[in-house]
Write a protein that holds these residues in place. Structure first.
Motif, PDB file in Angstrom:
ATOM      1  N   LEU A 148     -24.649  62.678  21.364  1.00 32.95           N
ATOM      2  CA  LEU A 148     -25.332  63.950  21.173  1.00 32.95           C
ATOM      3  C   LEU A 148     -24.792  64.999  22.144  1.00 32.95           C
ATOM      4  O   LEU A 148     -24.723  66.187  21.816  1.00 32.95           O
ATOM      5  N   GLY A 149     -24.398  64.574  23.347  1.00 31.21           N
ATOM      6  CA  GLY A 149     -23.816  65.524  24.295  1.00 31.21           C
ATOM      7  C   GLY A 149     -22.550  66.160  23.749  1.00 31.21           C
ATOM      8  O   GLY A 149     -22.317  67.373  23.930  1.00 31.21           O
ATOM      9  N   GLU A 150     -21.691  65.378  23.078  1.00 29.37           N
ATOM     10  CA  GLU A 150     -20.476  65.934  22.481  1.00 29.37           C
ATOM     11  C   GLU A 150     -20.823  66.946  21.391  1.00 29.37           C
ATOM     12  O   GLU A 150     -20.176  67.994  21.271  1.00 29.37           O
ATOM     13  N   SER A 151     -21.856  66.657  20.607  1.00 28.62           N
ATOM     14  CA  SER A 151     -22.252  67.589  19.557  1.00 28.62           C
ATOM     15  C   SER A 151     -22.793  68.891  20.144  1.00 28.62           C
ATOM     16  O   SER A 151     -22.548  69.977  19.615  1.00 28.62           O
ATOM     17  N   VAL A 152     -23.533  68.774  21.234  1.00 27.78           N
ATOM     18  CA  VAL A 152     -24.061  69.979  21.890  1.00 27.78           C
ATOM     19  C   VAL A 152     -22.910  70.859  22.367  1.00 27.78           C
ATOM     20  O   VAL A 152     -22.914  72.074  22.196  1.00 27.78           O
ATOM     21  N   ALA A 153     -21.895  70.236  22.988  1.00 29.22           N
ATOM     22  CA  ALA A 153     -20.749  71.016  23.458  1.00 29.22           C
ATOM     23  C   ALA A 153     -20.026  71.684  22.290  1.00 29.22           C
ATOM     24  O   ALA A 153     -19.604  72.837  22.384  1.00 29.22           O
ATOM     25  N   ARG A 154     -19.892  70.968  21.182  1.00 28.87           N
ATOM     26  CA  ARG A 154     -19.220  71.554  20.029  1.00 28.87           C
ATOM     27  C   ARG A 154     -20.035  72.685  19.424  1.00 28.87           C
ATOM     28  O   ARG A 154     -19.490  73.705  18.996  1.00 28.87           O
ATOM     29  N   ALA A 155     -21.359  72.548  19.424  1.00 30.68           N
ATOM     30  CA  ALA A 155     -22.213  73.606  18.895  1.00 30.68           C
ATOM     31  C   ALA A 155     -22.166  74.855  19.765  1.00 30.68           C
ATOM     32  O   ALA A 155     -22.235  75.981  19.268  1.00 30.68           O
ATOM     33  N   VAL A 199     -20.154  71.500  29.293  1.00 29.91           N
ATOM     34  CA  VAL A 199     -21.307  70.620  29.126  1.00 29.91           C
ATOM     35  C   VAL A 199     -20.978  69.323  29.856  1.00 29.91           C
ATOM     36  O   VAL A 199     -20.021  68.626  29.496  1.00 29.91           O
ATOM     37  N   VAL A 200     -21.727  69.024  30.913  1.00 28.31           N
ATOM     38  CA  VAL A 200     -21.490  67.823  31.718  1.00 28.31           C
ATOM     39  C   VAL A 200     -22.582  66.807  31.402  1.00 28.31           C
ATOM     40  O   VAL A 200     -23.766  67.087  31.613  1.00 28.31           O
ATOM     41  N   LEU A 201     -22.184  65.660  30.889  1.00 24.94           N
ATOM     42  CA  LEU A 201     -23.131  64.600  30.545  1.00 24.94           C
ATOM     43  C   LEU A 201     -23.165  63.588  31.680  1.00 24.94           C
ATOM     44  O   LEU A 201     -22.174  62.916  31.969  1.00 24.94           O
ATOM     45  N   LEU A 202     -24.309  63.509  32.347  1.00 22.96           N
ATOM     46  CA  LEU A 202     -24.514  62.521  33.414  1.00 22.96           C
ATOM     47  C   LEU A 202     -25.096  61.265  32.766  1.00 22.96           C
ATOM     48  O   LEU A 202     -26.301  61.163  32.541  1.00 22.96           O
ATOM     49  N   ASP A 203     -24.225  60.331  32.448  1.00 21.77           N
ATOM     50  CA  ASP A 203     -24.613  59.164  31.655  1.00 21.77           C
ATOM     51  C   ASP A 203     -25.255  58.093  32.541  1.00 21.77           C
ATOM     52  O   ASP A 203     -24.784  57.814  33.643  1.00 21.77           O
ATOM     53  N   LEU A 230     -26.544  67.638  30.916  1.00 22.47           N
ATOM     54  CA  LEU A 230     -27.335  66.713  30.107  1.00 22.47           C
ATOM     55  C   LEU A 230     -27.274  65.356  30.784  1.00 22.47           C
ATOM     56  O   LEU A 230     -26.200  64.910  31.206  1.00 22.47           O
ATOM     57  N   ALA A 231     -28.409  64.716  30.917  1.00 25.71           N
ATOM     58  CA  ALA A 231     -28.462  63.383  31.501  1.00 25.71           C
ATOM     59  C   ALA A 231     -29.026  62.409  30.467  1.00 25.71           C
ATOM     60  O   ALA A 231     -29.816  62.809  29.596  1.00 25.71           O
ATOM     61  N   THR A 232     -28.622  61.165  30.548  1.00 29.26           N
ATOM     62  CA  THR A 232     -29.162  60.144  29.655  1.00 29.26           C
ATOM     63  C   THR A 232     -29.799  59.045  30.497  1.00 29.26           C
ATOM     64  O   THR A 232     -29.363  58.752  31.605  1.00 29.26           O
ATOM     65  N   ALA A 233     -30.836  58.436  29.952  1.00 25.91           N
ATOM     66  CA  ALA A 233     -31.550  57.369  30.657  1.00 25.91           C
ATOM     67  C   ALA A 233     -32.231  56.488  29.633  1.00 25.91           C
ATOM     68  O   ALA A 233     -32.630  56.941  28.550  1.00 25.91           O
TER      69      ALA A 233
END
Length: 779
Positions: free
Chosen positions: A358-365, A412-416, A462-465
């Motif tokens: 979803l983070g990749e989609s947010v960056a593309r959007a 967009v930085v995704l903190l996985d 964006l962070a994921t948990a």
């Protein structure tokens, strides 16, 4: 008394003549006629007045002709000397081509004390100006002047006064007023001159410093050459790169200081490699590079919908973020810098629901760069803030490296896996993330390696948990929580059909007309081959089925080679083997003392069977199944409640005067949480009364000593688990009824969800009728 008479008038452009001035004036035809008329007159005088574009002059100077001759260019000129102010009257008849006017002489009044004082002050200013210009001969002449009016009229020679200012002096008969004007103008000019001189000195000194540094570098190079040493490699190149780079001023100054150290350092110094690495890192960062955000709200929603099924909450949040930025841009409001956008979201949910993708989609959007920072297992604070440069092998932190990898200051930085950050003697990385993720602080984030302020205010974090409870509360407070609770069976079928199956076909080099997977087969996989909130295992099984299909299609040695394969429910066993899951609620609850509870784990919602049995021995409670402190207390509360309300519940108190053994299967898995109280009460009553718990019933909720059902969390995930496991009726705490608004309609349609306030009501509804009751009802 002032005299009035007629004289020829000479209008002079671009020149204002004051009394006492001696100036040459080029003679054209009109000026020649005026001079000739003056020489032919009895007085030999003429009036010199400025030629004005806006009006007729009101004042001039009575002047005498000192000399006639030629200027260096060969043209005729007359040298005239101004003698006295005069007010111009009306024109009078004259002789020849000259213009005659009537003038009235303006006598200079006797000097007053005020005029004398002002003249002394003005003389100081004039002498200061002349000393600055080293005009020593003029200084002596000015020092010799004592008449205030004559001193004031020397301003006609002043180059720093404009013609308009000189005209005003000509038209001001009062000496004191003239001196006040001159003091103001001269003081302003001296102040401006001092500033200009200071700027010129600074520029000159800077140029001299640069020339000196260049000369010293050349000498140093010559000395090194004589000593057999080479110039430090890249020193001049680094200076050129820094000067040519588009860097903020504070960064440029710091980089140039390091370049200076590099130029002065010896090749044998270990500091050289540190400085070069630091300069390379600074020059590679995109300090002034940003990407332009897309303002197409509808287009962004289409991208999100095309990439992911469902997840409306997070899609709505991203669209809201875009809408606000679009409105700010349309109104010309500042979008970046200062406090930034404040968009820091944590996507919390079980594995396989699409948080990372979803983070990749947010960056593309958004039209931004995307970079992922994996935090799972990170225990060193330096991984976030970087190492000090004094350490061997020092590097910037992961945040700085992510910015450099993205190539822009607003990616967009995704903190996985932010919930899997650990801590040890090397520091707490979660604490270091506080500044990174705080919108009020991250505009001046300072990495230990760079030791420079880095503006992260326009970065979308964006962070994921998987488990929210594992995120430190101070860190969670700085983020906006968006939960992804998992997919229903219908969701999984739609995702598999629209996303997973086409992707796995491409990986297996298969076409849609070669292998077809029916919706019934997909639904069978979702129901009986996988029991997960996400679709990760679902995709693995699809990949396995397509690999087997590709193998059959590739075997061309068989005479009856097939051209296409259809995988349906009946043939699914040939591709995936037997189903891995079968409904077990009926089997597990076939004996009294077993109740079906609902729980939330890091893998999402799940069913939890609680078994209770009474064995001979000392009255007490025995717990097994690797339970946590909360579940141990729930078991003790449940036993106390059943003993206290045995008569109401139809329980024989003697049946509880033994060792009560409570067991939660899968003993190798740690279990804890405040949602098993009502399940334990139901299992205890079932054991004590010999009545089985209905197989289609599940429940969740904590209980008090008085039997009140307390609210719990994770209602949506628990209901999804109940649906996946084939339950039909679910009891939840009454105070959790508002949480049903977040549950999808198809889940609520498949389940009979009953909010309850008293655990006795749950027990009554969950247990099957006693054998005697069944017989009575049959009779």
């Amino acid at each position: 008394m002032s005299a009035t008479y007629s004289v020829p008038v000479l209008f002079v452009p671009d020149l204002v003549v004051l009394p006492g001035m001696v100036v040459p004036i080029p003679l054209d035809d009109a000026a020649q006629a005026t001079v000739d008329a003056a020489r032919a007159s009895e007085s030999g005088k003429l009036l010199v007045a400025p030629r004005l574009d806006d009006r007729y002059p009101s004042h001039g100077v009575i002047a005498s002709i000192v000399q006639l001759g030629r200027i260096p260019g060969g043209a005729q000129a007359a040298v005239i000397k101004g003698e006295q102010r005069a007010q111009i009257g009306s024109g009078t008849p004259g002789h020849g081509a000259a213009l005659w006017v009537e003038v009235t002489e303006i006598d200079d009044p006797a000097p007053t004390e005020e005029a004398t004082t002002l003249a002394a002050e003005y003389k100081k200013l004039v002498l200061a100006m002349l000393q600055r210009r080293e005009a020593w001969q003029i200084i002596d002449a000015v020092n010799a002047m004592t008449e205030p009016s004559a001193l004031a009229d020397t301003s006609g020679y002043s180059s720093w006064l404009t013609d308009i200012q000189k005209r005003e002096l000509l038209e001001t008969p009062d000496v004191a007023e003239r001196l006040r004007l001159l003091i103001d103008w001269t003081g302003e000019h001296i102040a401006e001159t001092e500033v200009s001189d200071k700027i010129a000195d600074d520029v000159r000194n800077g140029m001299e410093k640069q020339q000196k540094e260049f000369l010293l570098r050349q000498q140093l190079a010559a000395i090194r050459k004589e000593l057999g040493e080479d110039e430090p490699e890249g020193a001049d190149d680094y200076r050129g790169r820094v000067e040519a780079a588009d860097l903020p001023e504070n960064v440029r100054e710091a980089a140039l200081r390091e370049v200076g150290k590099l130029e002065r350092a010896s090749d044998q110094s270990p500091e050289v490699s540190w400085i070069r690495t630091w300069l390379d890192t600074v020059l590679d960062l995109p300090w002034t590079t940003t990407t332009e955000d897309s303002t197409d709200i509808a287009g962004a929603r289409e991208i999100l919908d095309a990439d992911h099924h469902g997840l409306d909450d997070v899609k709505d949040r991203i669209v809201e973020y875009l809408a606000v930025r679009s409105r700010r841009a349309q109104r010309g409001l500042q979008i970046v810098g200062g406090r930034g956008s404040g968009a820091v979201m944590v996507l919390a949910g079980p594995p396989g629901v699409g948080k990372t993708s979803l983070g990749e989609s947010v960056a593309r959007a958004l039209g931004r760069k995307f970079v992922r920072v994996a935090l799972g297992g990170v225990r060193d604070e330096a991984e976030i803030r970087g190492h000090r440069r004094t350490y061997v092998g020092a590097l910037p932190g992961r945040i700085v490296r992510a910015i450099g990898e993205a190539g822009s200051m607003n990616p967009v930085v995704l903190l996985d896996e932010i919930d899997k950050v650990g801590s040890d003697f090397r520091g707490d990385p979660a604490a270091a993330l506080l500044e990174v993720l705080d919108p009020a602080q991250n505009h001046t984030f300072r990495d230990h390696y760079l030791d420079l302020d880095l503006d992260l205010s326009d970065v979308l974090f964006l962070a994921t948990a998987n488990v929210i409870e594992n995120i430190p509360s101070a860190l969670l407070d700085r983020m906006e929580l968006v939960t992804l609770d998992g997919y229903t069976e219908d969701d999984k079928v739609a995702i598999a059909r629209d996303y997973l199956l086409p992707r796995q076909r491409d990986r297996a080099a298969l076409d849609a007309d070669e292998v077809e997977v029916t919706d019934d087969a997909l639904r069978e996989i979702a129901a009986n081959y996988t029991r997960e909130p996400g679709v990760r295992q679902f995709e693995r099984l699809l990949a396995k089925a397509l690999r087997k299909a590709a193998t059959k299609l590739a075997d061309s040695s068989e005479p009856g080679k097939v051209a296409s394969i259809t995988i349906d429910r009946d043939s699914l066993r040939d591709f995936l083997g037997r189903p891995r899951f079968t409904p077990e609620s009926t089997e597990r609850t076939a004996v009294p003392g077993v109740a079906t509870g609902l729980a939330v784990t890091g893998m999402g919602g799940d069913v939890l069977f609680i078994e209770v049995n009474g064995v001979d021995g000392e009255p007490g409670l025995k717990l097994t199944g690797q339970l946590g402190d909360v579940m141990k207390e729930s078991a003790q509360i449940a036993l106390s409640y059943v003993r206290a309300h045995a008569q109401e519940l139809g329980v024989d108190p003697e049946s509880l005067n033994k060792t009560i053994h409570v067991h939660v299967p899968a003993g190798a898995v740690p279990k804890d949480g405040p949602s098993a109280g009502v399940t334990m009460v139901t299992a205890l009553v079932s054991m004590a009364t010999g009545r089985r718990v209905r197989a289609e019933v599940g429940m969740t909720g904590e209980v008090t000593l008085n039997g009140r059902v307390l609210p719990i969390g994770g209602v949506k995930q628990k209901l999804l688990a109940a649906q996946r496991n084939g339950l039909e009726t679910v009891f939840i705490p009454h105070r959790n009824e508002p949480d049903l608004d977040d549950v999808r309609a198809e889940v609520l349609d498949a389940l009979d969800v009953r909010p309850m306030t008293d655990v006795a009501e749950i027990v009554t509804a969950a247990l099957e009728p006693a054998a005697a009751d069944v017989g009575t009802a049959a009779a």
